[in-house]
Motif scaffolding. Structure first.
Motif, mmCIF file in Angstrom:
data_model
loop_
_atom_site.group_PDB
_atom_site.id
_atom_site.type_symbol
_atom_site.label_atom_id
_atom_site.label_comp_id
_atom_site.label_asym_id
_atom_site.label_seq_id
_atom_site.Cartn_x
_atom_site.Cartn_y
_atom_site.Cartn_z
ATOM 1 N N LEU A 82 0.892 -1.202 0.089
ATOM 2 C CA LEU A 82 0.149 -0.134 -0.136
ATOM 3 C C LEU A 82 0.952 1.445 -0.018
ATOM 4 C CD1 LEU A 82 -2.744 -1.388 2.357
ATOM 5 C CD2 LEU A 82 -3.144 -0.911 -0.089
ATOM 6 N N ALA A 83 2.295 1.147 -0.191
ATOM 7 C CA ALA A 83 2.961 2.552 -0.179
ATOM 8 C C ALA A 83 2.670 3.139 -1.529
ATOM 9 C CB ALA A 83 4.519 1.847 -0.202
ATOM 10 N N ARG A 84 1.965 2.367 -2.524
ATOM 11 C CA ARG A 84 1.555 2.888 -3.720
ATOM 12 C C ARG A 84 0.670 4.156 -3.434
ATOM 13 N NH1 ARG A 84 -3.198 0.732 -6.311
ATOM 14 N NH2 ARG A 84 -4.414 -0.646 -4.618
ATOM 15 N N VAL A 85 -0.040 4.194 -2.179
ATOM 16 C CA VAL A 85 -0.885 5.135 -2.007
ATOM 17 C C VAL A 85 -0.081 6.433 -1.685
ATOM 18 C CG1 VAL A 85 -2.839 6.176 -0.333
ATOM 19 C CG2 VAL A 85 -2.673 3.675 -0.962
ATOM 20 N N GLN A 86 1.173 6.415 -0.986
ATOM 21 C CA GLN A 86 2.006 7.511 -0.760
ATOM 22 C C GLN A 86 2.487 7.874 -1.842
ATOM 23 O OE1 GLN A 86 4.295 5.126 2.255
ATOM 24 N NE2 GLN A 86 4.339 6.862 3.516
ATOM 25 N N ASP A 87 2.857 7.083 -2.837
ATOM 26 C CA ASP A 87 3.491 7.253 -4.167
ATOM 27 C C ASP A 87 2.623 8.338 -4.896
ATOM 28 O OD1 ASP A 87 5.677 5.906 -3.637
ATOM 29 O OD2 ASP A 87 5.052 4.085 -4.815
ATOM 30 N N MET A 106 -3.460 6.936 5.308
ATOM 31 C CA MET A 106 -3.756 5.682 6.049
ATOM 32 C C MET A 106 -5.346 5.421 5.718
ATOM 33 S SD MET A 106 -1.075 4.632 7.054
ATOM 34 C CE MET A 106 -1.309 3.339 8.178
ATOM 35 N N ALA A 107 -6.057 6.474 5.786
ATOM 36 C CA ALA A 107 -7.568 6.030 5.456
ATOM 37 C C ALA A 107 -7.640 5.337 4.132
ATOM 38 C CB ALA A 107 -8.293 7.434 5.656
ATOM 39 N N VAL A 108 -7.221 6.096 3.195
ATOM 40 C CA VAL A 108 -7.395 5.495 1.717
ATOM 41 C C VAL A 108 -6.640 3.915 1.622
ATOM 42 C CG1 VAL A 108 -6.571 5.724 -0.590
ATOM 43 C CG2 VAL A 108 -7.650 7.749 0.604
ATOM 44 N N ALA A 109 -5.384 3.864 2.260
ATOM 45 C CA ALA A 109 -4.797 2.663 2.208
ATOM 46 C C ALA A 109 -5.731 1.440 2.915
ATOM 47 C CB ALA A 109 -3.485 2.822 2.972
ATOM 48 N N GLY A 110 -6.365 2.023 3.986
ATOM 49 C CA GLY A 110 -6.972 1.033 4.748
ATOM 50 C C GLY A 110 -8.330 0.582 4.058
ATOM 51 N N ILE A 111 -9.007 1.534 3.221
ATOM 52 C CA ILE A 111 -10.334 1.405 2.457
ATOM 53 C C ILE A 111 -9.846 0.419 1.386
ATOM 54 C CG2 ILE A 111 -11.891 2.236 0.742
ATOM 55 C CD1 ILE A 111 -11.805 5.059 2.769
ATOM 56 N N LEU A 112 -8.792 0.486 0.813
ATOM 57 C CA LEU A 112 -8.305 -0.453 -0.367
ATOM 58 C C LEU A 112 -7.850 -1.689 0.378
ATOM 59 C CD1 LEU A 112 -5.980 2.162 -2.461
ATOM 60 C CD2 LEU A 112 -8.362 1.145 -2.980
ATOM 61 N N ALA A 113 -7.258 -1.706 1.447
ATOM 62 C CA ALA A 113 -6.883 -3.046 1.968
ATOM 63 C C ALA A 113 -8.289 -3.972 2.448
ATOM 64 C CB ALA A 113 -6.167 -2.757 3.161
#
Ligand code: FES
Ligand code: FES
Length: 152
Positions: A82-87, A106-113
């Motif tokens: 999910l580092a791709r969200v930071q990228d 972290m919210a977007v990464a969590g939603i994607l997870a």
């Protein structure tokens, strides 16, 4: 009392009251200051971290609620896919003051997870974090770049 929690893959022991908000433990005891204090009432999302992969607002989660769970903070996101969200955030140059952005990411990464099949529109709809600088257009752009082959 001594409490043992796992943060970013590392077991940590801290002396804290079990009712202490997880955010305080992360910031004040473990010096992981990426998660921010905004409202302290579960409203703004600046304090978002992951608990077993799900986004939570750490200002309203007692540290006792993290015992036995995997806690991940923005400091540990780079070690995950999910580092791709930071990228995406960097590429879209989303932050202004930056205060809310670790929580946004972290919210977007969590939603994607939680929902790998979510569409960009669904991710945007589920993102309820608040940005006082009004970076919502850039946030939407960054989310869209996470779905290069889709629209909506
Ligand atoms: Fe936790 Fe605002 S500081 S939701
Ligand atoms: Fe300043 Fe969101 S970038 S509060």
């Amino acid at each position: 009392m001594a409490i043992k929690i796992t943060v970013n893959g590392q077991e940590r022991r801290i002396a804290a009251d079990p009712d202490t908000p997880l955010l305080w433990v992360l910031r004040d005891e473990l010096r992981l200051t990426g998660a921010k204090f905004g409202c302290g009432a579960g409203q703004c999302g600046a304090c978002t971290v992951h608990l077993n992969g799900a986004p939570v607002r750490s200002c309203v989660v007692p540290v006792s609620g993290a015992v036995g769970a995997d806690v991940r903070t923005i400091e540990g996101l780079a070690d995950t896919p999910l580092a791709r969200v930071q990228d995406a955030w960097l590429a879209a140059q989303v932050p202004q003051c930056g205060y809310c952005q670790p929580g946004m990411i972290m919210a977007v990464a969590g939603i994607l997870a939680e929902s790998p099949a979510a569409t960009p529109a669904e991710v945007r709809a589920r993102l309820t974090n608040i940005c006082r600088c009004g970076t919502y257009d850039r946030i939407a752009q960054a989310i869209d770049t996470l779905f290069p082959a889709t629209t909506g």
